[in-house]
Design a protein around this motif. Structure first.
Motif, PDB file in Angstrom:
ATOM      1  N   LEU A   1       9.634 -30.860  -2.927  1.00 52.29           N
ATOM      2  CA  LEU A   1       8.623 -31.893  -3.159  1.00 52.29           C
ATOM      3  C   LEU A   1       7.549 -31.870  -2.092  1.00 52.29           C
ATOM      4  O   LEU A   1       6.410 -32.292  -2.330  1.00 52.29           O
ATOM      5  N   SER A   2       7.914 -31.400  -0.910  1.00 53.04           N
ATOM      6  CA  SER A   2       6.965 -31.306   0.196  1.00 53.04           C
ATOM      7  C   SER A   2       7.449 -30.236   1.156  1.00 53.04           C
ATOM      8  O   SER A   2       8.627 -30.224   1.531  1.00 53.04           O
ATOM      9  N   GLY A   3       6.556 -29.323   1.545  1.00 50.86           N
ATOM     10  CA  GLY A   3       6.952 -28.285   2.477  1.00 50.86           C
ATOM     11  C   GLY A   3       6.893 -26.896   1.878  1.00 50.86           C
ATOM     12  O   GLY A   3       6.413 -26.688   0.756  1.00 50.86           O
ATOM     13  N   LYS A   4       7.428 -25.934   2.620  1.00 52.22           N
ATOM     14  CA  LYS A   4       7.353 -24.530   2.237  1.00 52.22           C
ATOM     15  C   LYS A   4       8.518 -24.135   1.325  1.00 52.22           C
ATOM     16  O   LYS A   4       9.459 -24.887   1.121  1.00 52.22           O
ATOM     17  N   LYS A   5       8.427 -22.917   0.832  1.00 50.54           N
ATOM     18  CA  LYS A   5       9.511 -22.360   0.028  1.00 50.54           C
ATOM     19  C   LYS A   5      10.774 -22.233   0.875  1.00 50.54           C
ATOM     20  O   LYS A   5      10.708 -22.064   2.100  1.00 50.54           O
ATOM     21  N   VAL A   6      11.920 -22.293   0.214  1.00 48.23           N
ATOM     22  CA  VAL A   6      13.201 -22.133   0.911  1.00 48.23           C
ATOM     23  C   VAL A   6      14.077 -21.165   0.131  1.00 48.23           C
ATOM     24  O   VAL A   6      13.893 -20.951  -1.072  1.00 48.23           O
ATOM     25  N   LYS A   7      15.017 -20.551   0.843  1.00 44.98           N
ATOM     26  CA  LYS A   7      16.041 -19.726   0.186  1.00 44.98           C
ATOM     27  C   LYS A   7      17.245 -20.616  -0.149  1.00 44.98           C
ATOM     28  O   LYS A   7      17.557 -21.546   0.605  1.00 44.98           O
ATOM     29  N   LEU A   8      17.926 -20.304  -1.241  1.00 42.11           N
ATOM     30  CA  LEU A   8      19.087 -21.061  -1.667  1.00 42.11           C
ATOM     31  C   LEU A   8      20.302 -20.153  -1.800  1.00 42.11           C
ATOM     32  O   LEU A   8      20.170 -18.982  -2.165  1.00 42.11           O
TER      33      LEU A   8
ATOM     34  N   VAL B   1      19.326 -17.246  -4.241  1.00 47.52           N
ATOM     35  CA  VAL B   1      17.985 -17.396  -4.802  1.00 47.52           C
ATOM     36  C   VAL B   1      16.955 -17.055  -3.730  1.00 47.52           C
ATOM     37  O   VAL B   1      17.010 -17.576  -2.610  1.00 47.52           O
ATOM     38  N   ASN B   2      16.009 -16.167  -4.079  1.00 42.29           N
ATOM     39  CA  ASN B   2      14.933 -15.813  -3.150  1.00 42.29           C
ATOM     40  C   ASN B   2      14.076 -17.035  -2.840  1.00 42.29           C
ATOM     41  O   ASN B   2      14.196 -18.084  -3.490  1.00 42.29           O
ATOM     42  N   GLU B   3      13.212 -16.903  -1.852  1.00 36.95           N
ATOM     43  CA  GLU B   3      12.352 -18.022  -1.486  1.00 36.95           C
ATOM     44  C   GLU B   3      11.668 -18.608  -2.712  1.00 36.95           C
ATOM     45  O   GLU B   3      11.063 -17.883  -3.510  1.00 36.95           O
ATOM     46  N   THR B   4      11.771 -19.914  -2.855  1.00 33.34           N
ATOM     47  CA  THR B   4      11.274 -20.554  -4.071  1.00 33.34           C
ATOM     48  C   THR B   4      10.976 -22.017  -3.808  1.00 33.34           C
ATOM     49  O   THR B   4      11.412 -22.582  -2.794  1.00 33.34           O
ATOM     50  N   THR B   5      10.250 -22.618  -4.743  1.00 33.59           N
ATOM     51  CA  THR B   5      10.028 -24.064  -4.695  1.00 33.59           C
ATOM     52  C   THR B   5      10.812 -24.772  -5.789  1.00 33.59           C
ATOM     53  O   THR B   5      10.905 -26.000  -5.779  1.00 33.59           O
ATOM     54  N   GLN B   6      11.397 -24.001  -6.750  1.00 37.39           N
ATOM     55  CA  GLN B   6      12.174 -24.639  -7.803  1.00 37.39           C
ATOM     56  C   GLN B   6      13.154 -23.654  -8.435  1.00 37.39           C
ATOM     57  O   GLN B   6      12.920 -22.440  -8.438  1.00 37.39           O
ATOM     58  N   PHE B   7      14.233 -24.223  -8.935  1.00 37.34           N
ATOM     59  CA  PHE B   7      15.280 -23.416  -9.552  1.00 37.34           C
ATOM     60  C   PHE B   7      16.028 -24.302 -10.539  1.00 37.34           C
ATOM     61  O   PHE B   7      16.227 -25.493 -10.297  1.00 37.34           O
TER      62      PHE B   7
ATOM     63  N   ILE C   1      16.099 -22.758   5.992  1.00 41.83           N
ATOM     64  CA  ILE C   1      14.804 -23.260   6.415  1.00 41.83           C
ATOM     65  C   ILE C   1      14.476 -22.645   7.771  1.00 41.83           C
ATOM     66  O   ILE C   1      15.218 -22.831   8.741  1.00 41.83           O
ATOM     67  N   GLU C   2      13.394 -21.869   7.812  1.00 43.11           N
ATOM     68  CA  GLU C   2      12.946 -21.212   9.040  1.00 43.11           C
ATOM     69  C   GLU C   2      14.076 -20.421   9.692  1.00 43.11           C
ATOM     70  O   GLU C   2      14.309 -20.511  10.899  1.00 43.11           O
TER      71      GLU C   2
END
Length: 875
Positions: A456-463, A539-545, A405-406
C-alpha cells in the motif's frame, strides 16, 4: 536421535539439538512433540540479572551451543558473552528420573550475577502422533508448587484423568534450591509472546507462582548467584516421573527427593576429541517477526473509515471498532492485551444444509493466514496443517509469509491492524515507510479460498509463502494441466483417499509476478530437504500477489483464474452480505438505547457462529471437530434455522439426526454425519436424547408438518443405510420414549443418572452409582420433552398416546416434588438406597475452594460442608 535407560525413559532429540519429546511407553511426559521449526517445550535458560534481564537458551537453535548425543547422555557446550557452560542430561539407572547438570565458568574479568530457569512442558497422556489439544490436556493436570526447607520451590504435576497405567505424575526440583516457580504457559510465555517470540517469564526477576491456565508449561528458577572472574558454579535440576501416583500431590511427596538426587553421582563430561554437532537451523528460527508499528489516526481513517462504531478505548488508546457492513477491526495493542488470539473461521460454498462440498479455512491475527483448510470433514479432509496453540509457538503451521525488505527477511506475525468480515480477514502491516496488506477471503458460490498480498505504501518486496500440509494425509504436489496451477493429492491409504479416491486440492497462482516453487529444502540454511511436507512459493520483487486454494474432494471445479483481486474480493464480500440478509430475514433492530445498537452489531456474528457449528464443526480452540454433538446441533443451530424460517433446512437436520439414532432409541454423544458416519462416540450423557425430542416437537409446533411423522428413516448401522432397519419417524420417537420410561427407577417416574448430565465434571465412574443416582436436571428434561411431545401426539390425532404421556408427566412432577425438593429447595442430585428408598440428596454449589455439597437426609437435619463427591456420598 535419542537416549534411554533400562526403566523405559526415553528422550528424543531433533537435529537442531532441541528435545522433541520425552516418553515412557505408553505415556508421553511432555505435552507435544516439537518440530524443527517450533520452540521446544523444554529448555534451560542462563540469565544475567541485569536491568533488563539478559538470557540465552542452553540448547536448541536459539542457543550458542554445539552438542553431542550418545547412548547414555546429551551434552551441550557453548560460550555466551564470556560465560562458558557445559549442559548435560543424565538418565537414572535405577528409576524413571533424569538430571540436568550445568557447569558454568565466568571467563570475563568482571563478576556477574546469574541464575538459571528450567522450563518443561507436561502432558502425562498416552503417546500420540496426532493433534494434541493443549487446552484439553492441561485442564486435567494438577499443577502444584510445594515448599521444601532444603530445595525451595518444588513443582509437581499429576494427571487427574486415569490412564491405562494409572495417574502419571512428575516432580521437578533444583538441588541448589529454587527461588520461584510457575505452573502455566500463560505466565511463562505471556500475552506478548505471539508478537515477540520471547517468553515473558525469562525477562522477570521471579516466576509467577501457581496459576491454573490451559497450557501446562512449568518453570523452576534456581536461587540467584554471583560469579567472580574465573569462578565456577554447578547447577543441578532433577525430575522424577512415576507412571502411577494414586493420591493427590501432598507435602509427603517431598520425602522422595533426597533419595532421587543420590541416584545421580557419576559426572557426565564431553570428550574434547569428540566432534560436537552444530544445530540445524531454518528460516523459522533465524527470522524475527516483523516489528510493526501502530497506525496513525489518519491512516486508520484511510484504510478503514472515519465512520466507526462501538470504539473500544483504554487509557485513551483506540483498541478496536466496527465499521461498514458487519466488519470488525482490532489494532495491535488489543491482540497483545487479550488472553486469546483473534481468529476467524471462514466457509466457502456454504448454505444452510450439511454438504461435503463446503470448504473452510481458519485464520489468526498473529500471521496464520490460512490453516486447517478443509473441504467436507474438518477432521480428516485437511489440506493445510492446524494451529493448535494460542501462543503461535509452532509458526510453521498453516500458511505463513516471509517478506524481504532491504535485504532483511522477516516473518509476518501480529499486524498493526486485523480486520474480520463475514467471509474475509485482512491484515495491515506498517514497518517504517512500508505498509502492506494481506487478505484471505472465501466465495459463496465455490469452494475457493483466496489470499492476496499488496504493498500500500513503499517499495517492492520479495515474498516467501510457506504452505505446511497436514501430515496425516500425506499430500504431494505436482504441476496441473494449466499454467500456474498445481495439484495436491493425498497418499494412497489415507482416510480421505479411502473415502474419496479422486480427492485433490488445486492451487492456482493468479498473479503475473515471477515466482518459483519448492519443497522444504528452501527453508533450511543448508538447502537440503528434511522430509517435511511443505509447498513453498518464492515470489520475485513485487507490489502484489494473489493465489487460490480450490477444493476438489468430491468433484472437479470449473473455475478460472482471478483476473483482478480487488474486484473479486468486492464481489465475494457482497455475496456474503446478501447471504446474511437472506439468513437473517433482513432483521433490523432500532432504538435509542446503545445496547440495541450493540445487539444489532453482534447478531450477524451469532448467526455465522451457529452455521459454522453445524456445517463445518470445529472451533478456534476445539480444532478437532467434524462431528455433530447430538445435544449441540439440536439446540442453537436447529433453533436458529426454525427462528429464521429455514424450515426445509431444519427438517433436513432432523432427518440426519434421526438417521443416526441407535435401534434401541438413543444416540451417542457425538457422531460423524458425513462419509465418515461409522466414527462415533460409544455412549452419551443422560440428557442428550431429550434434546432430540424437544427439537422435533419445536419443528412440528412451528410448521404443523405432522406428515413428517410418516417419513421412513433408517437407524444407524455400521455397514451403512443399505443394511439398516428402517421405520416411520413416529416409531423412532416411540422407541425413544419407551427406552426412557423403561429406565425409570423402580417405583418412581425418575430417570437414573446414567451417563451423567450437563455437568462434565460429574461423569460417573461407578456403574452401580450411575444406576442409583438421580439428577434433577435430567428429570426436568424428561418432563419438558414429554410435555412438548404431547402436543405432537394431539396434533397427529393420537389422543390415546397423548393422554398416556400426560399421565407420565403428572407422575414425574409428583415424584420430583416428593423426592428432589426439600424445604422449597431443589436438590442437585439424589441417591437411591439399595432397599429402594431415596433418603439422601446432594445439592452442589460453586465455592472458591471446590464443590460444596449440602447433604440432606430425608429424616435428619442438613450436613453442610466442603466435600468431594465421594466424601459426600460416604456421609
Amino acid at each position: 536421535m535419542e537416549i534411554k535407560n533400562s526403566s523405559g525413559l526415553r528422550f528424543c532429540f531433533l537435529e537442531n539439538g532441541s528435545i522433541q519429546h520425552i516418553e515412557v511407553d505408553p505415556i508421553r511426559i511432555s505435552l507435544k512433540a516439537a518440530t524443527p521449526f517450533s520452540k521446544s517445550g523444554a529448555n534451560i535458560y542462563l540469565r544475567k540479572r541485569t536491568n533488563p534481564i539478559e538470557f540465552k537458551a542452553l540448547f536448541g537453535p536459539e542457543s550458542n551451543s554445539h552438542f553431542l548425543i550418545n547412548e547414555h547422555a546429551f551434552i551441550a557446550k557453548g560460550n555466551w558473552d564470556g560465560i562458558e557452560y557445559v549442559c548435560a542430561l543424565q538418565l537414572s539407572t535405577k528409576s524413571m528420573s533424569w538430571q540436568w547438570s550445568i557447569d558454568i565458568q565466568n571467563t570475563t574479568s568482571e563478576s556477574v550475577a546469574l541464575d538459571l530457569v528450567y522450563v518443561q512442558d507436561v502432558g502425562l497422556k498416552p503417546i500420540s502422533n496426532g493433534l494434541v489439544n493443549e487446552y484439553y490436556v492441561s485442564q486435567y493436570l494438577e499443577r502444584l508448587i510445594l515448599d521444601d526447607k532444603q530445595f525451595g520451590s518444588v513443582l509437581c504435576c499429576r494427571q487427574n484423568t486415569k490412564e491405562s497405567v494409572g495417574n502419571p505424575w512428575l516432580m521437578l526440583a533444583c538441588k541448589n534450591s529454587a527461588a520461584s516457580a510457575s505452573t502455566d504457559g500463560m505466565q511463562f510465555l505471556g500475552k506478548t509472546f505471539r508478537e515477540t517470540g520471547i517468553p515473558e517469564g525469562v525477562t522477570k526477576k521471579k516466576l509467577g507462582g501457581e496459576y491454573s491456565g490451559e497450557l501446562s508449561i512449568i518453570a523452576l528458577q534456581e536461587n540467584p548467584f554471583t560469579l567472580a572472574a574465573n569462578e565456577k558454579h554447578k547447577s543441578v535440576f532433577v525430575a522424577l516421573y512415576l507412571p502411577d501416583h494414586p493420591l493427590a500431590t501432598s507435602s509427603a511427596d517431598l520425602h522422595q527427593l533426597p533419595y532421587k538426587i543420590k541416584e545421580f553421582h557419576d559426572e557426565v563430561q564431553a570428550q574434547d576429541q569428540i566432534e560436537l554437532l552444530a544445530p540445524d537451523k531454518n528460516i523459522f528460527n533465524t527470522s524475527a517477526f516483523l516489528p510493526v508499528v501502530d497506525l496513525q489516526d489518519e491512516e486508520i481513517n484511510i484504510f478503514f473509515s472515519i465512520n466507526r462504531r462501538h470504539n473500544e478505548v483504554e487509557n485513551g488508546k483506540l483498541l478496536s471498532f466496527f465499521y461498514g457492513p458487519n466488519t470488525h477491526v482490532m489494532l495491535r495493542e488489543k491482540e497483545i492485551l487479550a488472553d486469546r488470539p483473534h481468529g476467524h473461521i471462514l466457509q466457502a460454498e456454504a448454505g444452510y444444509k450439511a454438504d461435503e462440498n463446503i470448504g473452510s479455512t481458519t485464520s489468526y491475527a498473529f500471521g496464520a493466514f490460512n490453516s486447517q483448510i478443509t473441504q467436507g470433514n474438518t477432521n480428516f479432509n485437511i489440506l493445510l496443517s492446524v494451529v493448535t496453540s494460542q501462543f503461535n509457538d509452532s509458526p510453521e503451521t498453516g500458511q505463513r509469509i516471509f517478506v524481504e525488505i532491504e535485504g532483511q527477511r522477516y516473518l509476518l506475525g501480529v499486524p498493526s491492524a486485523f480486520e474480520m468480515g463475514l467471509n474475509h480477514c485482512r491484515w495491515i502491516y506498517k514497518f517504517g515507510s512500508t505498509i502492506f496488506q494481506v487478505r484471505t477471503w472465501t466465495s459463496k458460490t465455490s469452494a475457493r479460498i483466496n489470499l492476496d498480498f499488496k504493498v500500500l505504501s513503499g517499495k517492492k518486496v520479495k515474498l516467501l509463502i510457506t504452505n505446511h500440509f497436514d501430515k496425516s494425509n500425506g499430500w504431494t504436489v505436482a504441476p496441473g494441466a494449466a499454467n500456474d496451477e498445481f495439484i495436491s493429492r493425498p497418499k494412497a491409504g489415507s482416510m480421505i483417499a479411502d473415502k474419496f479416491p479422486l480427492a485433490q486440492f488445486r492451487i492456482v497462482i493468479n498473479s503475473h509476478s515471477g515466482f518459483s516453487t519448492s519443497g522444504d529444502e528452501a527453508l533450511f540454511t543448508n538447502s537440503k530437504s528434511h522430509g517435511d511436507s511443505f509447498f513453498v512459493i518464492a515470489v520475485n520483487e513485487t507490489t502484489q500477489f494473489c493465489m487460490s486454494f480450490i477444493g476438489e474432494v468430491c468433484k472437479t471445479a470449473n473455475l478460472e483464474k482471478i483476473k483482478n483481486a480487488d474486484n473479486q474480493f468486492a464481489a465475494d464480500c457482497l455475496d456474503a452480505q446478501s447471504g446474511l440478509n437472506d439468513m437473517s430475514l433482513n432483521l433490523s433492530l432500532k432504538g435509542n438505547q446503545e445496547d440495541t445498537a450493540a445487539i444489532q452489531e453482534i447478531l450477524p456474528w451469532f448467526c455465522m457462529n451457529a452455521v459454522t457449528h453445524f456445517l463445518t464443526p470445529h472451533g478456534l480452540e476445539q480444532f478437532g471437530g467434524a462431528a455433530w454433538g447430538t445435544r449441540d446441533v439440536s439446540q442453537g443451530p436447529f433453533d436458529l434455522l426454525l427462528t429464521l424460517q429455514k424450515y426445509e433446512e431444519a427438517k433436513q437436520v432432523l432427518r440426519t439426526i434421526f438417521s443416526n439414532q441407535n435401534t434401541i432409541g438413543d444416540w451417542p454423544q457425538w457422531w460423524m454425519f458425513d462419509s465418515y458416519f461409522n466414527i462415533r462416540a460409544g455412549d452419551c450423557h443422560g440428557d442428550v436424547y431429550y434434546w432430540c425430542i424437544i427439537a422435533f416437537s419445536s419443528y412440528i409446533k412451528v410448521t404443523g408438518d405432522v406428515k413428517f411423522l410418516e417419513e421412513v428413516l433408517p437407524y444407524y448401522h455400521e455397514k451403512g443405510v443399505a443394511h439398516a432397519e428402517k421405520t416411520p419417524l413416529s416409531e423412532h420417537l416411540d422407541r425413544l420414549i419407551k427406552m426412557i420410561t423403561y429406565s425409570f427407577i423402580p417405583g418412581t417416574a425418575l430417570v437414573p443418572f446414567g451417563g451423567g448430565d450437563w455437568n462434565d465434571s460429574l461423569q460417573p465412574v461407578s456403574k452401580d452409582l450411575a444406576k442409583r443416582m438421580i439428577s434433577s436436571w435430567t428429570v426436568e428434561m424428561t418432563y419438558q420433552a414429554f410435555s412438548e411431545y404431547q402436543f405432537v401426539y394431539r396434533l397427529a390425532g393420537n389422543i390415546e398416546k397423548a393422554e398416556e404421556l400426560k399421565d407420565i408427566c403428572t407422575q414425574i412432577k409428583s415424584d420430583f416434588n416428593k423426592y428432589l425438593v426439600r424445604d422449597g429447595v431443589v436438590a442437585g442430585y439424589g441417591l437411591v438406597e439399595k432397599d429402594g428408598s431415596i433418603n439422601l440428596l446432594l445439592h452442589p454449589s460453586d465455592t472458591t475452594t471446590g464443590i460444596h455439597y449440602s447433604i440432606l437426609p430425608m429424616d435428619r437435619g442438613v450436613i453442610s460442608g466442603i466435600f468431594t463427591k465421594e466424601q459426600a456420598l460416604h456421609h
